[in-house]
Write a protein that holds these residues in place. Structure first.
Motif, PDB file in Angstrom:
ATOM      1  N   SER A  57      39.058  60.198  14.019  1.00 44.87           N
ATOM      2  CA  SER A  57      40.263  59.402  14.271  1.00 44.87           C
ATOM      3  C   SER A  57      41.529  60.186  13.942  1.00 44.87           C
ATOM      4  CB  SER A  57      40.228  58.118  13.440  1.00 44.87           C
ATOM      5  OG  SER A  57      39.125  57.318  13.798  1.00 44.87           O
ATOM      6  N   TYR A  58      41.378  61.216  13.129  1.00 48.13           N
ATOM      7  CA  TYR A  58      42.499  62.077  12.767  1.00 48.13           C
ATOM      8  C   TYR A  58      41.961  63.509  12.694  1.00 48.13           C
ATOM      9  CZ  TYR A  58      40.178  61.427   8.293  1.00 48.13           C
ATOM     10  OH  TYR A  58      39.246  61.360   7.301  1.00 48.13           O
ATOM     11  N   GLY A  59      42.830  64.480  12.799  1.00 46.68           N
ATOM     12  CA  GLY A  59      42.369  65.860  12.796  1.00 46.68           C
ATOM     13  C   GLY A  59      41.753  66.230  14.137  1.00 46.68           C
ATOM     14  N   ASN A  60      41.088  67.381  14.183  1.00 44.05           N
ATOM     15  CA  ASN A  60      40.568  67.921  15.438  1.00 44.05           C
ATOM     16  C   ASN A  60      39.048  68.025  15.473  1.00 44.05           C
ATOM     17  OD1 ASN A  60      43.232  68.403  16.426  1.00 44.05           O
ATOM     18  ND2 ASN A  60      43.329  70.265  15.177  1.00 44.05           N
ATOM     19  N   GLU A  61      38.364  67.290  14.608  1.00 40.30           N
ATOM     20  CA  GLU A  61      36.916  67.448  14.515  1.00 40.30           C
ATOM     21  C   GLU A  61      36.179  66.657  15.593  1.00 40.30           C
ATOM     22  OE1 GLU A  61      34.412  68.338  10.705  1.00 40.30           O
ATOM     23  OE2 GLU A  61      34.592  66.162  10.924  1.00 40.30           O
ATOM     24  N   VAL A  62      35.233  67.331  16.210  1.00 40.89           N
ATOM     25  CA  VAL A  62      34.312  66.728  17.180  1.00 40.89           C
ATOM     26  C   VAL A  62      32.907  66.891  16.630  1.00 40.89           C
ATOM     27  CG1 VAL A  62      33.362  66.879  19.514  1.00 40.89           C
ATOM     28  CG2 VAL A  62      35.818  67.222  19.140  1.00 40.89           C
ATOM     29  N   GLY A  63      32.074  65.876  16.755  1.00 41.58           N
ATOM     30  CA  GLY A  63      30.751  65.960  16.165  1.00 41.58           C
ATOM     31  C   GLY A  63      29.637  65.462  17.061  1.00 41.58           C
ATOM     32  N   TYR A  64      28.434  65.883  16.716  1.00 36.81           N
ATOM     33  CA  TYR A  64      27.208  65.428  17.375  1.00 36.81           C
ATOM     34  C   TYR A  64      26.120  65.372  16.315  1.00 36.81           C
ATOM     35  CZ  TYR A  64      22.637  66.039  19.506  1.00 36.81           C
ATOM     36  OH  TYR A  64      21.311  65.904  19.817  1.00 36.81           O
ATOM     37  N   GLY A  65      25.297  64.336  16.350  1.00 40.88           N
ATOM     38  CA  GLY A  65      24.227  64.221  15.373  1.00 40.88           C
ATOM     39  C   GLY A  65      22.957  63.658  15.970  1.00 40.88           C
ATOM     40  N   THR A  66      21.828  63.999  15.361  1.00 35.73           N
ATOM     41  CA  THR A  66      20.541  63.497  15.830  1.00 35.73           C
ATOM     42  C   THR A  66      19.538  63.542  14.681  1.00 35.73           C
ATOM     43  OG1 THR A  66      18.879  63.692  17.592  1.00 35.73           O
ATOM     44  CG2 THR A  66      19.646  65.743  16.599  1.00 35.73           C
ATOM     45  N   SER A  67      18.325  63.098  14.940  1.00 32.67           N
ATOM     46  CA  SER A  67      17.256  63.142  13.943  1.00 32.67           C
ATOM     47  C   SER A  67      16.852  64.584  13.669  1.00 32.67           C
ATOM     48  CB  SER A  67      16.041  62.355  14.449  1.00 32.67           C
ATOM     49  OG  SER A  67      14.901  62.623  13.660  1.00 32.67           O
ATOM     50  N   ILE A  68      16.508  64.861  12.421  1.00 33.46           N
ATOM     51  CA  ILE A  68      16.059  66.198  12.054  1.00 33.46           C
ATOM     52  C   ILE A  68      14.788  66.568  12.818  1.00 33.46           C
ATOM     53  CG2 ILE A  68      14.608  65.468  10.124  1.00 33.46           C
ATOM     54  CD1 ILE A  68      16.959  68.547  10.236  1.00 33.46           C
ATOM     55  N   LYS A  69      14.068  65.563  13.319  1.00 33.55           N
ATOM     56  CA  LYS A  69      12.856  65.819  14.094  1.00 33.55           C
ATOM     57  C   LYS A  69      13.174  66.417  15.473  1.00 33.55           C
ATOM     58  CE  LYS A  69      10.196  62.081  11.953  1.00 33.55           C
ATOM     59  NZ  LYS A  69       9.446  60.803  12.192  1.00 33.55           N
ATOM     60  N   GLU A  70      14.431  66.317  15.882  1.00 31.18           N
ATOM     61  CA  GLU A  70      14.824  66.835  17.201  1.00 31.18           C
ATOM     62  C   GLU A  70      15.615  68.137  17.062  1.00 31.18           C
ATOM     63  OE1 GLU A  70      16.818  63.752  19.406  1.00 31.18           O
ATOM     64  OE2 GLU A  70      14.922  62.734  19.821  1.00 31.18           O
ATOM     65  N   ILE A  71      15.156  69.006  16.171  1.00 32.10           N
ATOM     66  CA  ILE A  71      15.884  70.238  15.882  1.00 32.10           C
ATOM     67  C   ILE A  71      15.994  71.130  17.116  1.00 32.10           C
ATOM     68  CG2 ILE A  71      13.813  71.435  15.046  1.00 32.10           C
ATOM     69  CD1 ILE A  71      17.409  71.754  13.655  1.00 32.10           C
TER      70      ILE A  71
END
Length: 248
Positions: A31-45
């Motif tokens: 919502s602030y700053g320039n960060e973009v992220g993606y996350g998933t289960s550790i099982k889907e490495i």
């Protein structure tokens, strides 16, 4: 490299379309700053590494973090500080902060069937499910896209129809407590021709989804080839021969 989604080099637009599907599913923007992220289960490495490489292919960025969370989350996140990347996703129509009720299919996706396929692949690889439904000794394979947004689910349905599929929509009430409840919308494919066509021409980048499609091999040993089939869909042996040969 990408400056905004309208000037993505043509050879990379298909990749960007897939990344948009991934972002719509399991991505986020601060919502602030320039960060973009993606996350998933550790099982889907393996898929996590695929997505990380996709970001690297499309954008130049120097500052990023990989965050692993143990029990009970068991997740892995990619966090990238990139104003260019965030501006690109904003121009594509994605919001900062919470996005579940603000999702929409980027307009450029509609310009090309290859973009539509890539977007749908990225979305099902993240927020989609591969489900085997059993009826007697017959197994039906169902592909589902899930969202909390009624508007977005009808946009997904529209994309599938433009590609010649016959999707269906249904909704369910999900709740954790009496005061915490929401409507979960699903658009799904289950017809024989639709399932085979999707696997042959779109497929999955997420190996977990591929394994789920092929998971009925164990039933071949238990019931035999004549009984282990997907009923109105297509035989498991067909899936086994085509799943890794999808075209993009």
């Amino acid at each position: 490299m990408v400056k905004d989604y309208t000037c993505v080099p043509k050879p990379l637009k298909v990749d960007f379309a897939e990344l948009c599907g991934i972002h719509a599913g399991d991505g986020w923007m601060s919502s602030y700053g320039n960060e973009v992220g993606y996350g998933t289960s550790i099982k889907e490495i393996k898929y996590f590494k695929y997505v990380r490489n996709l970001y690297s292919k499309l954008f130049n960025f120097d500052i990023f973090r990989i965050v692993k969370r143990g029990y009970p989350y068991n997740s892995i996140e990619l966090r990238i500080a990139s104003k260019n990347m965030q501006n690109t996703l904003l121009l594509a129509g994605f919001p900062r902060g919470p996005k579940l009720n603000k999702l929409t299919v980027p307009k450029f996706i509609y310009k090309n069937k290859s973009y539509m396929k890539s977007f749908l692949r990225g979305l099902i690889d993240t927020d989609g499910t591969v489900h085997w439904r059993r009826y007697n000794n017959t197994y039906y394979l169902i592909l589902t896209w899930n969202t909390k947004s009624k508007t977005f689910v009808y946009e997904i349905k529209n994309l599938l129809e433009k590609l010649g599929y016959s999707p269906h929509i249904y909704s369910t009430i999900s709740r954790k407590t009496d005061s915490d409840r929401w409507v979960l919308w699903r658009v799904y494919l289950q017809r024989k021709g639709d399932i085979k066509k999707f696997i042959d021409t779109v497929g999955f980048s997420n190996i977990t989804k591929t394994k789920q499609v092929l998971s009925k091999k164990k039933y071949l040993e238990r019931y035999g080839l004549a009984q282990i089939r997907t009923g109105d869909i297509y035989r498991v042996r067909v899936a086994s021969s085509t799943i890794n040969g999808h075209s993009r």
